[in-house]
Motif scaffolding. Structure first.
Motif, short mmCIF file in Angstrom:
data_model
loop_
_atom_site.label_atom_id
_atom_site.label_comp_id
_atom_site.label_asym_id
_atom_site.label_seq_id
_atom_site.Cartn_x
_atom_site.Cartn_y
_atom_site.Cartn_z
N PRO A 280 45.12 51.03 41.10
CA PRO A 280 44.50 50.13 40.14
C PRO A 280 44.34 48.75 40.80
N VAL A 281 43.16 48.16 40.73
CA VAL A 281 42.90 46.90 41.43
C VAL A 281 42.49 45.82 40.44
N HIS A 282 43.16 44.69 40.54
CA HIS A 282 42.81 43.50 39.78
C HIS A 282 42.29 42.45 40.77
N GLY A 283 41.09 41.96 40.51
CA GLY A 283 40.50 40.96 41.38
C GLY A 283 40.41 39.62 40.69
N TRP A 284 40.46 38.55 41.48
CA TRP A 284 40.39 37.19 40.91
C TRP A 284 39.41 36.35 41.69
N SER A 285 38.63 35.56 40.96
CA SER A 285 37.70 34.60 41.55
C SER A 285 37.68 33.36 40.68
N ARG A 286 37.12 32.29 41.23
CA ARG A 286 37.08 31.04 40.47
C ARG A 286 36.18 31.16 39.24
N SER A 287 35.03 31.82 39.41
CA SER A 287 34.09 32.01 38.31
C SER A 287 34.04 33.49 37.94
N PRO A 288 33.55 33.81 36.73
CA PRO A 288 33.55 35.22 36.28
C PRO A 288 32.72 36.12 37.19
#
Length: 311
Positions: free
Chosen positions: A157-165
């Motif tokens: 399962p992968v959760h990704g994060w970025s500054r904008s959606p």
């Protein structure tokens, strides 16, 4: 079109680029100063400030790597010249392999087996199912998005994060401060693939590390400035007994080479590699450079770096 090239093994790059751009004059930075002035484009990796100051008519700069922090921080960088960086260019697959190894290193307990070997201890650990090993990827640019997809295809399962959606198939995407907090609280391995910007420096600090679940692991093939080293060492604890953080695999550091007196070298739960996770494959990089230079010359739109954002 006159192109100035600055990189290690510049002659190999020059000959290969000349094949792709037969009408261009390609000059390497070791040429006499008179010969390398008044070029149209600079294709370079970490050029010296004086080389940049020599140029007075640049139409564009191609950064021969994915990270632009060194170039943007160069005191000789001319204002207003568009910058294009390599985007993936074959690096994502290599970095993906590095990250996959790192995840399996912890998920399959190779770190623990290595320590057991030193004590001649024969003890098998139960395997944690991939579905129960969520992975967080900070940074969903060209490389981060592909690495995240690769990990998801492996069954994690992968959760990704970025500054904008962002919205990516098979990835649970988060953004902003609240999204970062939500991600940190649920992942067993955290992967750092963010650029070096004012906002990302020491993003992984004491607070962020404390938000990770007990026994989480960290992999950094991104930028060395992302981590507060003292906070990392405190989270790792001392000696072989695991602290709050189980271990860290680190490929990038604020000062490189990593100083000989750094405690990271000797920490039993830190694995140090010499910024080798994503070397630039020559062929794909040159194809991208040639395509960018052709677009510059034709006045076609190119995907340029935002100096304010840092990427």
């Amino acid at each position: 079109m006159r192109v100035l090239l600055h990189i290690d093994d510049a002659e190999t790059w020059r000959d290969a680029l000349a094949e792709r751009l037969p009408g261009a004059e390609i000059i390497t930075s070791d040429a006499p100063a008179e010969a390398r002035r008044d070029v149209d484009y600079l294709a370079a990796w970490k050029p010296p400030a004086e080389l940049l100051r020599e140029q007075t008519r640049l139409k564009g700069i191609v950064n021969l790597g994915a990270g632009v922090d060194a170039l943007l921080g160069n005191p000789g960088l001319p204002e207003g010249v568009p910058i294009v960086k390599l985007r993936d260019a074959g690096m994502a697959e290599l970095i993906g392999d590095y990250v996959r190894y790192g995840i399996l290193h912890f998920q399959r307990d190779f770190d623990r087996y290595r320590r057991q070997q030193a004590h001649r201890a024969w003890r098998e650990h139960a395997v944690t199912d991939k579905r129960d090993w969520p992975v967080g990827v900070l940074g969903l640019g060209a490389i981060g998005a592909r690495v995240a997809a690769t990990i998801a295809a492996d069954g994690f399962p992968v959760h990704g994060w970025s500054r904008s959606p962002k919205s990516l198939d098979t990835i649970s995407c988060h953004h902003g401060d609240a999204g970062l907090d939500a991600l940190l609280g649920r992942v067993r391995t955290l992967v750092l693939l963010l650029p070096d910007t004012r906002e990302t420096r020491h993003l992984i600090d004491e607070r962020a590390l404390a938000a990770l679940p007990e026994g989480a692991s960290l992999i950094n093939p991104g930028r060395g400035t992302l981590i507060d080293e003292q906070a990392l060492l405190a989270a790792l604890g001392e000696g072989e007994s695991e602290g709050r953080l189980r271990g860290a695999i680190l490929d990038a550091f604020p000062t490189e080479p990593l100083p000989a007196d750094s405690p990271l070298w000797s920490h039993p739960r830190v694995w140090v590699t010499p910024h080798m996770a994503g070397p630039t494959p020559l062929g794909e990089a040159l194809d991208q450079v040639a395509e960018t230079l052709r677009a510059f010359e034709a006045g076609e739109p190119v995907d340029t770096v935002d100096p304010g954002a840092g990427y």
